[in-house]
Design an enzyme around this catalytic site. Structure first.
Site, PDB file in Angstrom:
ATOM      1  N   HIS A 341       0.831  -1.207   0.000  1.00 44.21           N
ATOM      2  CA  HIS A 341       0.000   0.000   0.000  1.00 44.21           C
ATOM      3  C   HIS A 341       0.865   1.255   0.000  1.00 44.21           C
ATOM      4  O   HIS A 341       0.563   2.235  -0.685  1.00 44.21           O
ATOM      5  CB  HIS A 341      -0.938   0.003   1.216  1.00 44.21           C
ATOM      6  N   CYS A 342       1.965   1.224   0.747  1.00 46.85           N
ATOM      7  CA  CYS A 342       2.873   2.385   0.826  1.00 46.85           C
ATOM      8  C   CYS A 342       3.495   2.725  -0.535  1.00 46.85           C
ATOM      9  O   CYS A 342       3.878   3.874  -0.766  1.00 46.85           O
ATOM     10  CB  CYS A 342       4.006   2.115   1.800  1.00 46.85           C
ATOM     11  N   THR A 343       3.643   1.728  -1.389  1.00 46.82           N
ATOM     12  CA  THR A 343       4.342   1.945  -2.665  1.00 46.82           C
ATOM     13  C   THR A 343       3.413   2.425  -3.771  1.00 46.82           C
ATOM     14  O   THR A 343       3.895   2.876  -4.814  1.00 46.82           O
ATOM     15  CB  THR A 343       5.013   0.646  -3.152  1.00 46.82           C
TER      16      THR A 343
END
Length: 352
Positions: A341-343
């Site tokens: 999700h962070c990427t």
């Protein structure tokens, strides 16, 4: 003029996507640069998994363009056709966390796309330089030729989550941290967030997970599963620092109502077992999954986490019977501080 005034709204992540954006890793900015090839392999796995469901654009530094192009040309799959959905976009960047330095897309009343350009300072000045990262969002929006809203606020996309119906989740630990917007009060920060993503209510959790160097991003602890439903990662070990944190989150959410006046249904997901790298606790979270069209990209951790991996797949599979749960190696990039999700950053379906 800000988006709320023009009736632009940030859709929920499960709404239809036109595509996903992701950035390619930069070795010079890595915490553990010796793991560069391993991290690149992890990103490639994420990219190819997402491409099974929808188009994906990879933001690449010009020096890496040819090599990355070659990598995905070789990895093309005639069976899935996924490789046809992978495209590259040359934009210079310092680091590879597009959720946090990319644009937050909003959709207007006639379906027209816009994008919020937040200020970015590398999670409170933790990793210099960040000048290139702060300039990524405007370049993406310019490439797409969509309306740009410049927000007077330092904010990372991983620190907010919306139900698409007027309610937003965040943490005080991150959004009110003095290393982001020391000149603004809580009320001013709340007003700016409401105006730029068009929400009426913010549910404030206190803290994110223990050891999270983002200062407690919401995308590791809680997210909307649907309007009125929240997925919450919980820790059941009283000796773990996350026990008090997740119990406090549970208590806050149990008392909360959303912008529509609904009491929230809370769906717990068990925390994976603790894992460390060089004495640093890794921020393992199943909630760092990513919605794609018709599916969910879910990081799993293997080894001692095999049982909680299984439970996470089961919970999400029962919650989303119409979506395919596509697992990826959650250990591949976690030592750098984040997961799938962070990427990523979703671009909603819309006119542009």
């Amino acid at each position: 003029m800000y988006p709320k005034k023009l009736n632009y709204t940030m859709p929920a992540e499960w709404a239809a996507h036109e595509r996903t954006f992701i950035s390619w890793p930069v070795q010079d900015s890595m915490v553990y640069p010796e793991l560069y090839e391993e991290v690149c392999a992890g990103y490639a796995e994420f990219i190819e998994a997402i491409a099974e469901f929808e188009p994906i654009t990879v933001v690449v530094n010009s020096a890496d363009l040819e090599r990355v192009q070659g990598r995905f040309a070789q990895a093309g799959s005639a069976e899935t056709g996924a490789n046809d959905r992978i495209s590259l976009l040359a934009i210079e960047h310092n680091d590879a966390w597009l959720r946090d330095n990319g644009p937050t897309f909003v959709v207007g009343p006639q379906g027209e796309l816009g994008g919020v350009n937040w200020g970015f300072n590398a999670w409170g000045g933790k990793y210099a330089p960040w000048d290139l990262d702060d300039a990524v969002a405007p370049q993406i929006l310019n490439t797409l030729n969509v309306k740009q809203f410049d927000a007077p606020l330092v904010l990372e996309g991983g620190s907010i989550h919306t139900d698409g119906e007027g309610t937003l989740l965040t943490t005080e630990e991150c959004l009110l941290n003095l290393n982001r917007n020391p000149q603004l009060s809580r009320e001013e920060i709340e007003a700016a967030v409401k105006n730029y993503v068009n929400v009426d209510q913010i549910i404030w959790l206190k803290r994110g997970l223990s050891g999270d160097e983002t200062d407690g991003h919401i995308d590791n602890v809680a997210c909307f599963a649907a309007p009125g439903k929240i997925l919450l990662q919980v820790c059941n070990d009283p000796d773990d620092e996350n026990y008090a944190i997740t119990q406090e989150n549970l208590a806050i959410l149990s008392q909360a109502v959303d912008a529509q006046g609904r009491k929230l249904e809370i769906i717990p997901i068990p925390q994976p077992p603790q894992a460390f790298y060089e004495d640093t606790r890794l921020t393992l979270s199943y909630l760092n999954f990513y919605f794609v069209n018709g599916g969910i990209i879910l990081p799993v951790f293997g080894g001692e986490a095999a049982e909680t991996d299984r439970q996470a797949v089961k919970i999400l599979g029962e919650l989303y019977p119409q979506r395919r749960i596509r697992t990826v190696n959650g250990m591949a990039i976690i030592r750098e501080g984040g997961n799938v999700h962070c990427t990523t950053q979703q671009m909603p379906a819309g006119r542009h």
